[in-house]
Design a protein around this motif. Structure first.
Motif, PDB file in Angstrom:
ATOM      1  N   LEU A  57       0.950  -1.288  -0.125  1.00  0.00           N
ATOM      2  CA  LEU A  57      -0.026   0.177   0.000  1.00  0.00           C
ATOM      3  C   LEU A  57       0.784   1.209   0.013  1.00  0.00           C
ATOM      4  O   LEU A  57       0.468   2.136  -0.528  1.00  0.00           O
ATOM      5  CB  LEU A  57      -0.944   0.055   1.080  1.00  0.00           C
ATOM      6  N   LEU A  79      -8.857  -1.183   2.196  1.00  0.00           N
ATOM      7  CA  LEU A  79      -7.885   0.021   1.724  1.00  0.00           C
ATOM      8  C   LEU A  79      -8.493   1.200   2.686  1.00  0.00           C
ATOM      9  O   LEU A  79      -7.747   1.851   3.114  1.00  0.00           O
ATOM     10  CB  LEU A  79      -8.583   0.455   0.398  1.00  0.00           C
ATOM     11  N   ALA A  84      -5.535   3.867   2.860  1.00  0.00           N
ATOM     12  CA  ALA A  84      -4.755   3.819   1.560  1.00  0.00           C
ATOM     13  C   ALA A  84      -5.301   4.885   0.569  1.00  0.00           C
ATOM     14  O   ALA A  84      -6.592   5.357   0.681  1.00  0.00           O
ATOM     15  CB  ALA A  84      -4.959   2.401   1.137  1.00  0.00           C
TER      16      ALA A  84
END
Length: 263
Positions: A57, A79, A84
Motif C-alpha cells: 500500500l 483500503l 490507503a
C-alpha cells in the motif's frame, strides 16, 4: 406484480454474508418475492501477510503500480482501514457490482469494469491494456481462500504482478435463533455463495429439513458442497423444487458475479 405472482414467493432465505454484498443480494431476492434473513456465516479478519500488505500500500501511494485490481467488496474495506491512497497515475480494474459499489462508497476511482458479462474472464478479455505489449505493474488484492483467476491471467500475459492476501475469510457461528429457524424449516432456503460458506453450512446445520432448498452459486461452491454431502435433490430438473431453486440462483447471479468468490 403481486407478491403471489413473484417467482420467489414463499421462500424465507438465509443470506450468509453482510455488508454491501448482503444488501445487494437481499434487495434482489425481496424484489422477486422472497423474505430474507441476513445472517453472516463468514467474516473477514486481518491478513496473515500484514507486513507485505502495508508495504504494498505504501508502494501504491508512491505511484509504483500501473493498475490495482479487486473482485471483492471487502478490498475496499481493507483500503479504507489502512487509509490507503490510490494516486491518479494508478488505474483501477474491478469485477462485481458489490465491489464497484463499495469502491464508489469509499471514494475510490474506478477505471475499468467488464461491459458485458460481469466476470473475471470477461475483464481479462476486454482489458485492452494488458494485451498492448507493454509490461504493466499490477497490484492484486484478494482473500486467502480465493482462487487467483485474475492474478494468474495477468501473470500468464507476462505482467509484473504483486499479489497480496489482503484479508482472511473466517467462519462465524450462527445464532441460536437462526439455528432454530433453520431446523424448524421457518428458514426454508439457504444461499451457499462460496466454498467456505458451504463448509460452514455443513458444519453448523448437519440436520437440515428434507425440503430445505440449498442453492449453491458457482462451480467451486457446487464441487465443495457435493464433497461435503450437502443436499442436492433439487439440482435434478425433474425435482418439483428445481424451478424455484433455479430462480433463486439466477436472481443472485443477476447482481453478484461468481468472481466475488474467486480472486
Amino acid at each position: 406484480m403481486s407478491a403471489e405472482a413473484k417467482p420467489l414467493s414463499g421462500l424465507r432465505v438465509l443470506v450468509p454474508r453482510g455488508g454491501t454484498w448482503g444488501d445487494l443480494v437481499s434487495r434482489a431476492l425481496r424484489e422477486r418475492g422472497a423474505h430474507t434473513v441476513i445472517a453472516p456465516l463468514v467474516d473477514f479478519a486481518h491478513t496473515s501477510e500484514e507486513d507485505k500488505l502495508v508495504n504494498a500500500l505504501k508502494d501504491l501511494e508512491a505511484g509504483k503500480f500501473d493498475w490495482l485490481t479487486a473482485t471483492s467488496s471487502t478490498v475496499a474495506d481493507v483500503l479504507k482501514h489502512h487509509n490507503a491512497v490510490i494516486p491518479p497515475t494508478t488505474s483501477v480494474a474491478l469485477v462485481g457490482e458489490a465491489t464497484a459499489v463499495a469502491f464508489t462508497d469509499a471514494g475510490y476511482p474506478i477505471t475499468r469494469t467488464p461491459s458485458e458479462e460481469n466476470s473475471t474472464h470477461a475483464l481479462l478479455e476486454e482489458w485492452s491494456e494488458i494485451d498492448s505489449g507493454s509490461v504493466l505493474k499490477v497490484l492484486t488484492l484478494r482473500s486467502d481462500v480465493a482462487i487467483p483467476v485474475l492474478t494468474e491471467g495477468l501473470m500468464s500475459r507476462g505482467h509484473d504482478v504483486t499479489q497480496v492476501l489482503a484479508f482472511r475469510t473466517v467462519g462465524v457461528p450462527a445464532s441460536v435463533h437462526i439455528r432454530e429457524d433453520i431446523e424448524s424449516g421457518r428458514i426454508n432456503a439457504l444461499l451457499v455463495a462460496s466454498a467456505k460458506i458451504a463448509e460452514e453450512v455443513a458444519a453448523q446445520f448437519p440436520d437440515l429439513p428434507s425440503d430445505t432448498i440449498v442453492a449453491c452459486v458457482g462451480v467451486n461452491t457446487l464441487e465443495t458442497a457435493a464433497e461435503l454431502g450437502l443436499p442436492a435433490d433439487a439440482d435434478d430438473p425433474s425435482h418439483p423444487e428445481y424451478p424455484l431453486k433455479r430462480a433463486l440462483i439466477e436472481t443472485v447471479e443477476s447482481v453478484i458475479d461468481q468472481s466475488d468468490m474467486l480472486d
